[in-house]
Design a protein around this motif. Structure first.
Motif, PDB file in Angstrom:
ATOM      1  N   PRO A   1       9.752  -1.779  -3.439  1.00  0.00           N
ATOM      2  CA  PRO A   1       8.477  -1.817  -4.159  1.00  0.00           C
ATOM      3  C   PRO A   1       7.526  -0.729  -3.662  1.00  0.00           C
ATOM      4  O   PRO A   1       6.396  -0.664  -4.117  1.00  0.00           O
ATOM      5  CB  PRO A   1       7.936  -3.202  -3.780  1.00  0.00           C
ATOM      6  N   PHE A   2       8.018   0.147  -2.777  1.00  0.00           N
ATOM      7  CA  PHE A   2       7.081   1.071  -2.136  1.00  0.00           C
ATOM      8  C   PHE A   2       6.811   2.323  -2.953  1.00  0.00           C
ATOM      9  O   PHE A   2       6.107   3.221  -2.512  1.00  0.00           O
ATOM     10  CB  PHE A   2       7.574   1.418  -0.729  1.00  0.00           C
ATOM     11  N   ASN A   3       7.397   2.404  -4.156  1.00  0.00           N
ATOM     12  CA  ASN A   3       7.023   3.511  -5.028  1.00  0.00           C
ATOM     13  C   ASN A   3       5.655   3.238  -5.650  1.00  0.00           C
ATOM     14  O   ASN A   3       5.097   4.084  -6.345  1.00  0.00           O
ATOM     15  CB  ASN A   3       8.091   3.742  -6.100  1.00  0.00           C
ATOM     16  N   ASN A   4       5.113   2.066  -5.384  1.00  0.00           N
ATOM     17  CA  ASN A   4       3.787   1.700  -5.879  1.00  0.00           C
ATOM     18  C   ASN A   4       2.776   1.843  -4.734  1.00  0.00           C
ATOM     19  O   ASN A   4       2.883   1.174  -3.708  1.00  0.00           O
ATOM     20  CB  ASN A   4       3.828   0.259  -6.381  1.00  0.00           C
ATOM     21  N   GLU A   5       1.805   2.725  -4.948  1.00  0.00           N
ATOM     22  CA  GLU A   5       0.828   2.994  -3.891  1.00  0.00           C
ATOM     23  C   GLU A   5       0.075   1.730  -3.469  1.00  0.00           C
ATOM     24  O   GLU A   5      -0.248   1.545  -2.295  1.00  0.00           O
ATOM     25  CB  GLU A   5      -0.149   4.071  -4.377  1.00  0.00           C
ATOM     26  N   LEU A   6      -0.184   0.851  -4.445  1.00  0.00           N
ATOM     27  CA  LEU A   6      -0.924  -0.373  -4.125  1.00  0.00           C
ATOM     28  C   LEU A   6      -0.150  -1.230  -3.128  1.00  0.00           C
ATOM     29  O   LEU A   6      -0.732  -1.840  -2.229  1.00  0.00           O
ATOM     30  CB  LEU A   6      -1.186  -1.170  -5.405  1.00  0.00           C
ATOM     31  N   VAL A   7       1.159  -1.262  -3.289  1.00  0.00           N
ATOM     32  CA  VAL A   7       1.976  -2.061  -2.381  1.00  0.00           C
ATOM     33  C   VAL A   7       1.906  -1.478  -0.977  1.00  0.00           C
ATOM     34  O   VAL A   7       1.781  -2.201   0.015  1.00  0.00           O
ATOM     35  CB  VAL A   7       3.439  -2.123  -2.876  1.00  0.00           C
ATOM     36  N   ARG A   8       1.976  -0.149  -0.896  1.00  0.00           N
ATOM     37  CA  ARG A   8       1.908   0.485   0.421  1.00  0.00           C
ATOM     38  C   ARG A   8       0.559   0.201   1.082  1.00  0.00           C
ATOM     39  O   ARG A   8       0.477  -0.074   2.282  1.00  0.00           O
ATOM     40  CB  ARG A   8       2.125   2.001   0.291  1.00  0.00           C
ATOM     41  N   LYS A   9      -0.506   0.266   0.268  1.00  0.00           N
ATOM     42  CA  LYS A   9      -1.839  -0.028   0.811  1.00  0.00           C
ATOM     43  C   LYS A   9      -1.907  -1.474   1.291  1.00  0.00           C
ATOM     44  O   LYS A   9      -2.470  -1.773   2.355  1.00  0.00           O
ATOM     45  CB  LYS A   9      -2.914   0.223  -0.248  1.00  0.00           C
ATOM     46  N   ALA A  10      -1.346  -2.358   0.477  1.00  0.00           N
ATOM     47  CA  ALA A  10      -1.350  -3.777   0.859  1.00  0.00           C
ATOM     48  C   ALA A  10      -0.690  -3.954   2.216  1.00  0.00           C
ATOM     49  O   ALA A  10      -1.177  -4.683   3.085  1.00  0.00           O
ATOM     50  CB  ALA A  10      -0.608  -4.594  -0.200  1.00  0.00           C
ATOM     51  N   LEU A  11       0.410  -3.239   2.398  1.00  0.00           N
ATOM     52  CA  LEU A  11       1.141  -3.337   3.665  1.00  0.00           C
ATOM     53  C   LEU A  11       0.272  -2.838   4.815  1.00  0.00           C
ATOM     54  O   LEU A  11       0.278  -3.404   5.914  1.00  0.00           O
ATOM     55  CB  LEU A  11       2.422  -2.510   3.557  1.00  0.00           C
ATOM     56  N   CYS A  12      -0.501  -1.770   4.555  1.00  0.00           N
ATOM     57  CA  CYS A  12      -1.392  -1.237   5.592  1.00  0.00           C
ATOM     58  C   CYS A  12      -2.420  -2.288   6.002  1.00  0.00           C
ATOM     59  O   CYS A  12      -2.707  -2.459   7.188  1.00  0.00           O
ATOM     60  CB  CYS A  12      -2.122   0.000   5.094  1.00  0.00           C
ATOM     61  N   TYR A  13      -2.964  -2.978   5.002  1.00  0.00           N
ATOM     62  CA  TYR A  13      -3.974  -4.005   5.315  1.00  0.00           C
ATOM     63  C   TYR A  13      -3.339  -5.213   6.003  1.00  0.00           C
ATOM     64  O   TYR A  13      -4.005  -5.962   6.699  1.00  0.00           O
ATOM     65  CB  TYR A  13      -4.678  -4.471   4.036  1.00  0.00           C
ATOM     66  N   ALA A  14      -2.053  -5.398   5.774  1.00  0.00           N
ATOM     67  CA  ALA A  14      -1.402  -6.608   6.288  1.00  0.00           C
ATOM     68  C   ALA A  14      -1.007  -6.499   7.758  1.00  0.00           C
ATOM     69  O   ALA A  14      -0.550  -7.458   8.349  1.00  0.00           O
ATOM     70  CB  ALA A  14      -0.162  -6.924   5.443  1.00  0.00           C
ATOM     71  N   VAL A  15      -1.168  -5.301   8.312  1.00  0.00           N
ATOM     72  CA  VAL A  15      -0.759  -5.111   9.704  1.00  0.00           C
ATOM     73  C   VAL A  15      -1.971  -5.087  10.626  1.00  0.00           C
ATOM     74  O   VAL A  15      -2.912  -4.331  10.394  1.00  0.00           O
ATOM     75  CB  VAL A  15       0.040  -3.797   9.858  1.00  0.00           C
ATOM     76  N   ASP A  16      -1.943  -5.937  11.623  1.00  0.00           N
ATOM     77  CA  ASP A  16      -3.024  -5.985  12.597  1.00  0.00           C
ATOM     78  C   ASP A  16      -2.600  -5.160  13.819  1.00  0.00           C
ATOM     79  O   ASP A  16      -1.887  -5.631  14.693  1.00  0.00           O
ATOM     80  CB  ASP A  16      -3.271  -7.454  12.992  1.00  0.00           C
ATOM     81  N   LYS A  17      -3.048  -3.891  13.825  1.00  0.00           N
ATOM     82  CA  LYS A  17      -2.576  -2.978  14.865  1.00  0.00           C
ATOM     83  C   LYS A  17      -3.020  -3.409  16.260  1.00  0.00           C
ATOM     84  O   LYS A  17      -2.247  -3.295  17.215  1.00  0.00           O
ATOM     85  CB  LYS A  17      -3.112  -1.567  14.612  1.00  0.00           C
ATOM     86  N   ASP A  18      -4.269  -3.873  16.360  1.00  0.00           N
ATOM     87  CA  ASP A  18      -4.761  -4.259  17.689  1.00  0.00           C
ATOM     88  C   ASP A  18      -3.925  -5.389  18.262  1.00  0.00           C
ATOM     89  O   ASP A  18      -3.491  -5.339  19.412  1.00  0.00           O
ATOM     90  CB  ASP A  18      -6.228  -4.691  17.601  1.00  0.00           C
ATOM     91  N   ALA A  19      -3.682  -6.397  17.411  1.00  0.00           N
ATOM     92  CA  ALA A  19      -2.882  -7.525  17.884  1.00  0.00           C
ATOM     93  C   ALA A  19      -1.485  -7.047  18.246  1.00  0.00           C
ATOM     94  O   ALA A  19      -0.889  -7.531  19.207  1.00  0.00           O
ATOM     95  CB  ALA A  19      -2.806  -8.593  16.796  1.00  0.00           C
TER      96      ALA A  19
END
Lengths: 271, 514
Positions: free
Chosen positions: B286-304
Motif C-alpha cells: 500500500p506504500f505507493n500511496n503517499e497518505l499511507v506512508r505519512k500515516a506510517l510516519c505518524y504511527a511511529v513513536d521515535k522517542d519511545a
C-alpha cells in the motif's frame, strides 16, 4: 520382578506429573496470560523476578512469564504438528513397506536410511533455505525429517507380525489387507510406537528450539521457547532470569516427556 | 536407567553453565583477559577485529557495495585524496592539488614514492587507468555520474589535469573514491592491490579477512603489523568472542552489549553516520500511496523507540541525512511527524484503508539493532491499526531479494554514504537510479537534486540539497528513524581509534600503547 514394576511406575508418575504441569501451563497460555506477551514498557526493562513479574521482564519490558506461556504454546503446537506429520506418514510408509515388502520396500527403506544418515538438522536447514523461514515452513521441514524414524519402527513391526499365524489365518479367512493392517497389526505396534511418539515429541521440541534459536524458525515478535532463548543470550550477564525462565521451561517440557516415554517403554518391554 | 542418568547430567550441565555464564562471569574473565592481553601485546603487534558481515564477494575497489566492505578496504585502497576524521580531504596518492577558480580544472601532483602492494611504482599511467576503469565499471552510480562529466584527463610528467564539463564542488570527494590501482592488473576481485597503509593478505569466506602492514607506505606507517578481521554473522557469537577477550576491537555495538560487557574494555561512543529508517517500497501496495506512508510516519513513536531499543541513545533524523553532516542536517525535519496514532488512522481511512493495513517487514537478521527496531515497530504500529509482520532474512538474501530485486514491502536497515557529500546520501533517490531500492520517484526532488548538482555556488548548492531533504520528508518517502549510537569496544592496551563521518575504521592510527 516387583521392583522393576515399581520403577516403571515412578518414571511414568514423575513424567506424568511434570508433563501434565507443563501441558496445563501451555494450555492456559492459549487462553490467558498475566500480561499481553507483546506489550512493551520502557520503564520496566530487564526487571528481576518479583511478585508483579514472576519471571522478570525482558529487554523491551515484556513480561517473561507471559511470553514463556505463549512461547511454550507455539513450541507445543509445532512439536505436536511435526510428530503428527512424521508419525502419520511414517505409519503409512512403514506399514505398506513392512506388509507387502518387495522392490518398493527396498527402495523406500534405502531412502529412509539415507535421510537418517545425514544429520537431520542440516537437512532441515537446507529445506528451510529453499522454502523460506517461518512457523509453517519449519513444521513442514521437521515433519518430513521425522518420517524415517517412525517408518523404520513401524516397518520392522509389520514385517515381524505378518509372519505370525494369526495374520496367516486372517488372510485365509479372506480378510482384506487394509483391515489386517489397521485392525490386526497396528494395535500391536503401540508398544514401540508410543515411546517413539514421546521421544519424537522431545526431539521436535528441541529441533524447533534450535531452529528458532538460529533465527530461521518462528519470526519475532512472536514468542517461541527457542526464539526467546536466542534473544536472551545477549542479556545473559545483565538479566540471567530471561534465559533461566525460558531454558527452565524447555528443560521441564523435555524432562516430563522423556520420563513418560521411559516409563512407557519399560511397561511395554515387559509385555 | 541410562537415559535417566543422561537426562540428569544434561540438566546439571545446563544449570552449571547458566550460573557460570551469568553470575561468575565478570570476575574470572576480567582476570583471564587481562593476562592474555598483556602477553599477546608484548609478543606480536597484531589485533583481531570482529565484524558482523563478510565483505563482498568481489574485492574490486569499484565493485564494493556493502558498507562493511568499504569499512575494511579503506585501509587497503586510496584515491588521489582521502577523507580524514573531520570530513576534510587530505592528500594521499597526490601530494598536492589545485582547483581552478571556475571549478572546472583540477590539477593533481602525483606523489613520488608511492608503491603498490605488488611492488610496482605508481605513475601517472596508473592514475589515468584508474579513472578510466572506475568510470567504466564502478557500481557507485554517483561516482560514475561525476566522472562522466570529465571532458579531458591528461598527464604531463607527474601532473594530472582533469577538466570538467560543468563546475562541480563535490568533485574532490568523488576523486577520493577513485581508488588508484595498478594499470592492467586484473585480479582485483580476489587479490586486491592498492596503495593504502595495509595490504590484503588473505581471506577465508565467512571466516576471516586478513590485512598486513604495508612497509613501503609513503606516509606514516601503521603501527600494527597485522589486522585479522573475524566474521561473526551472529551478533551473539560476536559479542561472546569480544567478551572472552578473543577480539581486540569491535565497532557497532549496541547499548545492551556495552552494558553487559564485563571484560574491562574501553568503550567509545559516536554515531554510525547512517540513516536508519523503515524503507518503504514506494512502488507496491500500500506504500505507493503517499497518505499511507505519512500515516506510517505518524504511527511511529521515535522517542519511545529510542528508549526501548537503546536506552535513549541515538539521534533522531527526519530525512536521508545523518547528524554528523552538520552542513545539511536539519533537526527540525526529525519532528515533522510527531507521534499521533489518531492522525495515522485518519490518514489511512482517507487513503482508502479504514480498517488499517498489514504488511511484511524484511529485516537482515545479523543486525541486532535493526531487528530490535523492527520488533518495537510492530508493537507500536498496532495502536494505529497497522498489522506488520517480520521476516528475518540473512544478509545475502537481503542483498539479492530486497536490495537487488526490490522484492519487498518494507525493510529496516541503515543507509550510509560511500562518499563524503550530500549527494552520497541523496543521489540514490533520484528517479530511475540503480540504487533507488524504494523506487522513489518525485519530479520536484529530481529538479532540486539536478539544480544542486549543477550549481557552483556552495551556499546555493546547500540550499538545493536541503530542499531535497525537505521533499523526502514532505512526501514521506520512508519512515525516517535515527542515526544509531555507535559504541566501540577496544582493548585498553590499544589507542588511536578515531570516528569518521564515513562508515570505516582507520586501522593505521591504532596501535598498542607504549
Amino acid at each position: 520382578m516387583k521392583k522393576v514394576k515399581l520403577n516403571a511406575n515412578i518414571f511414568t508418575l514423575c513424567g506424568g506429573i511434570i508433563a501434565g504441569f507443563v501441558t496445563v501451563l501451555t494450555v492456559m497460555g492459549f487462553f490467558w496470560t498475566p500480561y499481553d506477551p507483546n506489550a512493551m514498557d520502557a520503564d520496566a526493562k530487564k526487571l528481576a523476578p518479583s511478585l508483579t513479574h514472576i519471571l522478570g521482564t525482558d529487554n523491551f519490558g515484556r513480561d517473561i512469564f507471559s511470553r514463556v506461556l505463549e512461547g511454550a504454546g507455539t513450541t507445543f503446537i509445532i512439536a505436536v504438528s511435526v510428530v503428527a506429520i512424521g508419525c502419520l506418514l511414517g505409519i503409512i510408509i512403514g506399514a505398506l513397506c513392512g506388509y507387502y515388502g518387495g522392490a518398493a520396500d527396498v527402495i523406500l527403506t534405502r531412502i529412509c536410511d539415507s535421510i537418517t544418515a545425514l544429520p537431520s538438522f542440516l537437512l532441515a536447514l537446507v529445506i528451510v533455505s529453499v522454502i523460506g523461514a517461518g512457523t509453517y515452513n519449519i513444521i513442514i521441514a521437521l515433519g518430513i525429517l521425522f518420517i524415517p524414524s517412525f517408518a523404520r519402527i513401524v516397518r520392522a513391526e509389520f514385517a515381524k507380525e505378518r509372519e505370525r499365524n494369526y495374520i496367516k489365518s486372517a488372510k485365509l479367512m479372506g480378510v482384506s489387507d487394509l483391515r489386517i493392517m489397521l485392525v490386526h497389526i497396528l494395535p500391536n505396534t503401540k508398544g514401540v510406537l508410543l515411546p517413539a511418539i514421546t521421544i519424537g515429541f522431545n526431539n521436535a521440541v528441541l529441533s524447533e528450539a534450535s531452529m528458532s534459536f538460529l533465527g530461521i524458525g518462528v519470526q519475532p515478535p512472536f514468542a517461541s521457547l527457542g526464539a526467546m532463548l536466542s534473544e536472551s543470550q545477549t542479556y545473559l550477564s545483565s538479566s540471567p532470569w530471561y534465559a533461566i525462565g525460558t531454558g527452565g521451561m524447555i528443560v521441564l517440557m523435555i524432562l516430563g516427556f522423556s520420563l513418560l516415554s521411559e516409563g512407557l517403554s519399560r511397561n511395554s518391554s515387559k509385555i | 536407567m541410562k537415559r535417566l542418568i543422561a537426562i540428569f547430567l544434561m540438566i546439571t550441565v545446563l544449570l552449571v553453565s547458566m550460573c557460570s555464564l551469568s553470575g561468575c562471569f565478570g570476575t574470572t574473565s576480567e582476570n583471564n583477559s587481562g593476562d592474555d592481553l598483556s602477553s599477546s601485546g608484548a609478543k606480536s603487534n597484531e589485533i583481531v577485529v570482529g565484524i558482523a558481515q563478510d565483505p563482498d564477494n568481489s574485492l574490486d575497489p569499484y565493485k564494493m557495495t556493502a558498507a562493511g566492505t568499504r569499512e575494511v578496504m579503506f585501509n587497503v585502497f586510496e584515491g588521489l585524496v582521502k577523507p580524514d576524521s573531520d570530513g576534510n580531504f587530505v592528500c594521499a596518492v597526490a601530494s598536492d592539488y589545485k582547483i581552478s577558480d571556475d571549478l572546472l580544472t583540477y590539477t593533481f601532483t602525483l606523489r613520488e614514492n608511492v608503491v603498490f602492494h605488488n611492488g610496482e611504482v605508481c605513475d601517472a599511467n596508473d592514475v589515468l587507468y584508474s579513472f578510466k576503469t572506475c568510470a567504466a565499471t564502478s557500481v557507485t552510480s554517483a561516482v560514475v555520474t561525476a566522472l562522466s562529466d570529465i571532458t579531458e584527463i591528461s598527464a604531463e610528467g607527474n601532473v594530472i589535469t582533469i577538466t570538467l564539463g560543468s563546475p562541480n564542488t563535490d568533485f574532490i570527494s568523488y576523486v577520493s573514491s577513485v581508488y588508484i590501482v595498478p594499470d592492467g592488473y586484473n585480479e582485483q576481485d580476489t587479490k586486491p592491490v592498492g596503495t593504502g597503509p595495509f595490504k590484503f593478505l588473505s581471506r577465508s569466506v565467512q571466516e576471516n579477512f586478513i590485512i598486513v602492514r604495508n612497509d613501503e607506505y609513503y606516509g606514516d606507517k601503521a603501527s600494527l603489523e597485522k589486522v585479522t578481521y573475524r566474521i561473526f554473522e551472529d551478533a551473539t557469537a560476536l559479542f561472546t568472542a569480544l567478551n572472552s577477550g578473543a577480539l581486540d576491537l569491535v565497532a557497532h555495538l549496541t547499548i545492551e552489549q556495552v552494558e553487559s560487557l564485563t571484560n574491562g574494555y574501553n568503550v567509545l561512543e559516536g554515531t554510525m553516520n547512517l540513516v536508519q529508517a523503515i524503507y518503504l517500497n514506494n512502488a507496491v501496495e500500500p506504500f505507493n500511496n503517499e497518505l499511507v506512508r505519512k500515516a506510517l510516519c505518524y504511527a511511529v513513536d521515535k522517542d519511545a523507540m529510542l528508549d526501548l531499543t537503546a536506552d535513549g541513545h541515538g539521534t533522531k533524523v527526519g530525512s536521508s541525512m545523518y547528524p554528523a553532516f552538520t552542513k545539511y542536517f536539519d533537526e527540525d525535519l526529525a519532528e515533522a511527524y510527531p507521534y499521533n496514532p489518531q492522525k495515522a488512522k485518519e490518514l489511512l481511512a482517507q487513503a482508502g484503508y479504514p480498517d488499517g493495513i498489514s504488511f511484511l517487514i524484511k529485516v537482515p537478521s545479523n543486525y541486532g539493532p535493526h531487528v530490535d527496531t523492527a520488533v518495537t515497530l510492530v508493537e507500536q504500529l498496532k495502536a494505529s491499526g497497522i498489522a506488520a509482520k517480520i521476516e528475518l532474512v540473512d544478509w545475502n538474501t537481503w542483498l539479492s531479494e530486497v536490495y537487488g530485486e526490490r522484492n519487498f514491502q518494507a525493510t529496516v536497515v541503515g543507509f550510509d554514504s560511500s562518499i563524503l557529500t550530500a549527494s552520497g546520501m541523496l543521489a540514490r533517490w533520484e528517479t530511475g537510479n540503480g540504487k533507488n531500492m524504494i523506487n522513489y520517484s518525485n519530479a520536484d526532488f529530481d529538479t532540486a537534486f539536478a539544480l544542486a548538482q549543477s550549481t557552483a555556488d556552495d551556499a546555493e548548492k546547500t540550499k538545493h540539497y536541503k530542499r531535497c531533504l525537505e521533499i523526502l520528508s514532505e512526501t514521506a518517502a520512508n519512515v525516517y528513524l535515527q542515526d544509531l549510537a555507535d559504541f566501540v569496544a577496544i582493548n585498553p592496551e590499544l589507542e588511536g581509534y578515531e570516528f569518521y563521518p564515513l562508515y570505516l575504521i582507520d586501522m593505521s592510527k591504532i596501535g598498542y600503547k607504549e
